[in-house]
Design a protein around this motif. Sequence first.
Motif, PDB file in Angstrom:
ATOM      1  N   SER A  99      91.869  40.172  47.408  1.00  0.00           N
ATOM      2  CA  SER A  99      90.842  39.358  48.050  1.00  0.00           C
ATOM      3  C   SER A  99      91.431  38.038  48.521  1.00  0.00           C
ATOM      4  O   SER A  99      92.480  37.587  48.045  1.00  0.00           O
ATOM      5  CB  SER A  99      89.680  39.088  47.080  1.00  0.00           C
ATOM      6  OG  SER A  99      90.122  38.282  45.998  1.00  0.00           O
ATOM      7  N   PHE A 100      90.723  37.442  49.477  1.00  0.00           N
ATOM      8  CA  PHE A 100      90.965  36.064  49.898  1.00  0.00           C
ATOM      9  C   PHE A 100      89.747  35.248  49.475  1.00  0.00           C
ATOM     10  O   PHE A 100      88.611  35.719  49.589  1.00  0.00           O
ATOM     11  CB  PHE A 100      91.143  35.978  51.420  1.00  0.00           C
ATOM     12  CG  PHE A 100      92.297  36.789  51.946  1.00  0.00           C
ATOM     13  CD1 PHE A 100      93.592  36.311  51.901  1.00  0.00           C
ATOM     14  CD2 PHE A 100      92.073  38.045  52.515  1.00  0.00           C
ATOM     15  CE1 PHE A 100      94.656  37.054  52.389  1.00  0.00           C
ATOM     16  CE2 PHE A 100      93.124  38.798  53.009  1.00  0.00           C
ATOM     17  CZ  PHE A 100      94.424  38.304  52.951  1.00  0.00           C
ATOM     18  N   GLN A 101      89.983  34.023  48.997  1.00  0.00           N
ATOM     19  CA  GLN A 101      88.904  33.188  48.507  1.00  0.00           C
ATOM     20  C   GLN A 101      88.702  31.986  49.429  1.00  0.00           C
ATOM     21  O   GLN A 101      89.637  31.525  50.088  1.00  0.00           O
ATOM     22  CB  GLN A 101      89.190  32.714  47.074  1.00  0.00           C
ATOM     23  CG  GLN A 101      89.469  33.838  46.094  1.00  0.00           C
ATOM     24  CD  GLN A 101      88.273  34.752  45.890  1.00  0.00           C
ATOM     25  OE1 GLN A 101      87.128  34.291  45.919  1.00  0.00           O
ATOM     26  NE2 GLN A 101      88.525  36.040  45.699  1.00  0.00           N
TER      27      GLN A 101
ATOM     28  N   ASP B 232      88.463  28.968  48.828  1.00  0.00           N
ATOM     29  CA  ASP B 232      89.224  27.771  48.460  1.00  0.00           C
ATOM     30  C   ASP B 232      90.711  27.929  48.764  1.00  0.00           C
ATOM     31  O   ASP B 232      91.552  27.295  48.125  1.00  0.00           O
ATOM     32  CB  ASP B 232      89.016  27.427  46.987  1.00  0.00           C
ATOM     33  CG  ASP B 232      89.380  28.587  46.057  1.00  0.00           C
ATOM     34  OD1 ASP B 232      89.748  29.665  46.588  1.00  0.00           O
ATOM     35  OD2 ASP B 232      89.276  28.431  44.832  1.00  0.00           O
ATOM     36  N   MET B 233      91.037  28.795  49.745  1.00  0.00           N
ATOM     37  CA  MET B 233      92.415  29.011  50.224  1.00  0.00           C
ATOM     38  C   MET B 233      93.293  29.702  49.182  1.00  0.00           C
ATOM     39  O   MET B 233      94.501  29.521  49.170  1.00  0.00           O
ATOM     40  CB  MET B 233      93.054  27.685  50.645  1.00  0.00           C
ATOM     41  CG  MET B 233      92.277  26.885  51.658  1.00  0.00           C
ATOM     42  SD  MET B 233      92.312  27.631  53.310  1.00  0.00           S
ATOM     43  CE  MET B 233      93.998  27.329  53.805  1.00  0.00           C
ATOM     44  N   LYS B 234      92.695  30.481  48.330  1.00  0.00           N
ATOM     45  CA  LYS B 234      93.455  31.236  47.337  1.00  0.00           C
ATOM     46  C   LYS B 234      93.377  32.722  47.660  1.00  0.00           C
ATOM     47  O   LYS B 234      92.406  33.200  48.241  1.00  0.00           O
ATOM     48  CB  LYS B 234      92.926  30.969  45.934  1.00  0.00           C
ATOM     49  CG  LYS B 234      93.129  29.533  45.467  1.00  0.00           C
ATOM     50  CD  LYS B 234      92.471  29.288  44.139  1.00  0.00           C
ATOM     51  CE  LYS B 234      92.616  27.825  43.737  1.00  0.00           C
ATOM     52  NZ  LYS B 234      91.884  27.516  42.474  1.00  0.00           N
ATOM     53  N   CYS B 235      94.428  33.435  47.274  1.00  0.00           N
ATOM     54  CA  CYS B 235      94.453  34.882  47.466  1.00  0.00           C
ATOM     55  C   CYS B 235      94.817  35.547  46.156  1.00  0.00           C
ATOM     56  O   CYS B 235      95.506  34.965  45.305  1.00  0.00           O
ATOM     57  CB  CYS B 235      95.433  35.278  48.557  1.00  0.00           C
ATOM     58  SG  CYS B 235      97.160  34.981  48.149  1.00  0.00           S
ATOM     59  N   LEU B 236      94.363  36.746  45.994  1.00  0.00           N
ATOM     60  CA  LEU B 236      94.621  37.525  44.793  1.00  0.00           C
ATOM     61  C   LEU B 236      95.452  38.747  45.151  1.00  0.00           C
ATOM     62  O   LEU B 236      95.074  39.530  46.028  1.00  0.00           O
ATOM     63  CB  LEU B 236      93.294  37.963  44.158  1.00  0.00           C
ATOM     64  CG  LEU B 236      93.394  38.853  42.924  1.00  0.00           C
ATOM     65  CD1 LEU B 236      94.067  38.108  41.772  1.00  0.00           C
ATOM     66  CD2 LEU B 236      92.018  39.336  42.500  1.00  0.00           C
ATOM     67  N   LEU B 237      96.579  38.895  44.491  1.00  0.00           N
ATOM     68  CA  LEU B 237      97.478  40.020  44.709  1.00  0.00           C
ATOM     69  C   LEU B 237      97.492  40.915  43.483  1.00  0.00           C
ATOM     70  O   LEU B 237      97.449  40.426  42.349  1.00  0.00           O
ATOM     71  CB  LEU B 237      98.903  39.534  45.001  1.00  0.00           C
ATOM     72  CG  LEU B 237      99.091  38.503  46.102  1.00  0.00           C
ATOM     73  CD1 LEU B 237     100.577  38.176  46.265  1.00  0.00           C
ATOM     74  CD2 LEU B 237      98.508  38.994  47.412  1.00  0.00           C
ATOM     75  N   GLN B 238      97.598  42.208  43.724  1.00  0.00           N
ATOM     76  CA  GLN B 238      97.667  43.156  42.630  1.00  0.00           C
ATOM     77  C   GLN B 238      98.989  43.903  42.678  1.00  0.00           C
ATOM     78  O   GLN B 238      99.359  44.477  43.706  1.00  0.00           O
ATOM     79  CB  GLN B 238      96.513  44.158  42.687  1.00  0.00           C
ATOM     80  CG  GLN B 238      96.507  45.134  41.519  1.00  0.00           C
ATOM     81  CD  GLN B 238      95.265  45.988  41.490  1.00  0.00           C
ATOM     82  OE1 GLN B 238      94.581  46.124  42.503  1.00  0.00           O
ATOM     83  NE2 GLN B 238      94.952  46.550  40.341  1.00  0.00           N
TER      84      GLN B 238
ATOM     85  N   VAL C  24      90.344  34.974  38.093  1.00  0.00           N
ATOM     86  CA  VAL C  24      91.672  35.227  38.635  1.00  0.00           C
ATOM     87  C   VAL C  24      92.188  34.082  39.478  1.00  0.00           C
ATOM     88  O   VAL C  24      93.393  33.961  39.699  1.00  0.00           O
ATOM     89  CB  VAL C  24      91.660  36.525  39.472  1.00  0.00           C
ATOM     90  CG1 VAL C  24      91.357  37.709  38.590  1.00  0.00           C
ATOM     91  CG2 VAL C  24      90.643  36.422  40.596  1.00  0.00           C
ATOM     92  N   CYS C  25      91.306  33.232  39.967  1.00  0.00           N
ATOM     93  CA  CYS C  25      91.751  32.136  40.814  1.00  0.00           C
ATOM     94  C   CYS C  25      91.713  30.798  40.086  1.00  0.00           C
ATOM     95  O   CYS C  25      91.791  29.745  40.712  1.00  0.00           O
ATOM     96  CB  CYS C  25      90.897  32.070  42.086  1.00  0.00           C
ATOM     97  SG  CYS C  25      91.168  33.477  43.158  1.00  0.00           S
ATOM     98  N   ALA C  26      91.594  30.818  38.767  1.00  0.00           N
ATOM     99  CA  ALA C  26      91.481  29.569  38.031  1.00  0.00           C
ATOM    100  C   ALA C  26      92.807  28.839  37.926  1.00  0.00           C
ATOM    101  O   ALA C  26      92.846  27.619  37.862  1.00  0.00           O
ATOM    102  CB  ALA C  26      90.914  29.832  36.637  1.00  0.00           C
TER     103      ALA C  26
END
Length: 579
Positions: free
Chosen positions: A461-463, A465-471, A424-426
């Motif tokens: 989630s927060f990753q 590598d400064m990435k976040c996942l929104l649903q 999801v963060c790719a």
Amino acid sequence: MRQQQHWQTQRQQAVPALAQAAAMPLLEETTLPQDHPPTVPVVIIGNGPSGICLSYLLSGHKPYLDTATVHPNPIIYRKLQETKHLSITEQDLEYLSEGLEGRSRNPVAVLFDTLLHPNADFGYEFPPVLQWRRDKQHHIPHLVLGRATPGGAWHAMEGSMLTISLGIWMELPGVNYRDLTNGKRRDATSDRATPEEISSYYRNYVKLKGLQKNFVDNTYVTSVQKLCRGHEGEGLENGHTDQGDGGVGDGGNEGFEVNGVECLNNGGGGALWEVRGYQQVQNDTHVPFSLFAENVVLATGASDSPVRLGAEGEDLPFVFHSISDLGLAVSRRKLDMNSDPVLIVGAGLSAADAVLCACNSNIRVLHVFRKSVDDPELIFKQLPKTLYPEYHKVYNMMCSQTYTNVAPSSALNRPQAVSIASSVCAKMCPKPQLAAGNMAGNTSVSLFPDYTSFPEHCVVSFQSDMKCLLQGNNSLKAFKISMALVLIGTNPNLFFLKGQGQYLGQDPTKPISCTQNPIDIHPYTFECTKEPGLFAMGPLVGDNFVRFLKGGALGIASCLLKRLKKKGKLISNEENNFI
């Protein structure tokens, strides 16, 4: 009489109670010292507007009907006329409150508000119908313990923002707000104030009313425990028990003796409270103290513990829970127009303040919230546009500048929607696009074009590598961000009480929450239903606005004065020399 003699002995010794207590080591959890710490009739934990207002009433200031005024409500005015020779604290608050309606769930809060600000909800600014008189015979010695100077959480708030309430609604009894702020008004329709102005008002109020002797600053309470008198002698109560002979105004127990001094019946079978903690002095030295209190008032407010999402990665160093962290990042130039977006989570006023702060600094914003923009419970729908134009600007953007999956040709200009099974963060995009209908001809877009809202979304989630996942409803979206602000409310932190005070709530199976599960109190005395001798006021009982939390001070002061009068032990007219 013995109680008064004890207080006179304390005055003659002229040893401040907190200083005396500080010289003693902290007590062990399960032991009681042979030489008891000093006993104080009332200890108030919290020195914000709740604690300040209660200190004013406990210092002998009593409200009477001002016979030169007429209340616009003929029913309440008739009731006040019936006993105009008595102070409001001596009257039947239930009778006076009957039939009144307002924005508080607590009837005494509505009563006190309508006496101080008649018909305020209809847009009128009538003068109060009360006059204040000092009666030293009704002075109840007390201590107000606070972590900073008087004013509480107002000292920590962003100084450039404006309060939700009008400035005059923030004032406390006896001192006109405009008199201390030079009567300035920002425009013809708004009399809102900055937190800096309000915190200054509260500090000056304490000085003007001569309340300084009641306040002990830089004080941290670490434990509040009930002392009970068992069959074998006094001891700490390690578990909660319902006292059958307690209750509001109950005179069933005539008290007991500590250091040869009879304690007043506080409705809890004569039990005392032990309050422990430390005072922070010069060079960050912590000086411990221990006090006995006949009554304890919880006035700690609601800003201690931010509500957390519970999402993965929420403890990462770029995830914050206070708007002050955004202001700090901006002032230190860690964020600018070229930074990755700031993620703001929440749909309340704190989140809106953060949006305004970021947008005014030309920082890109991704605004995520669970509710629909049409949800009737959104706070923006309860605020008049003329008084709160900045919040309606944010709400307009929340509605019109929403993220949507636009045409495939623009896929490189927006975050990728990915399946749960994929990485999801790719993939991500530095700048999301607005919905096609919002791209042109909409004046709101020109206000803050680098703002995008995500209604009915949540953070997965927060990753690292400064990435976040929104649903959202149909997909997951990944973004690279510069920082995240989770602003979804705050809860009180009652760690110093048994079980963090959860058993005091209306639902004892859930943590205390100012909005969802406030402390359960008697509606006219503000005494905890499950713990006689322990009182609560302000946000802890659901009164989140200064305008209404003053009612708690009225209810508590009235209860204590009536309880003392019933036992024939009114406080003497000599000055409080406990501190």
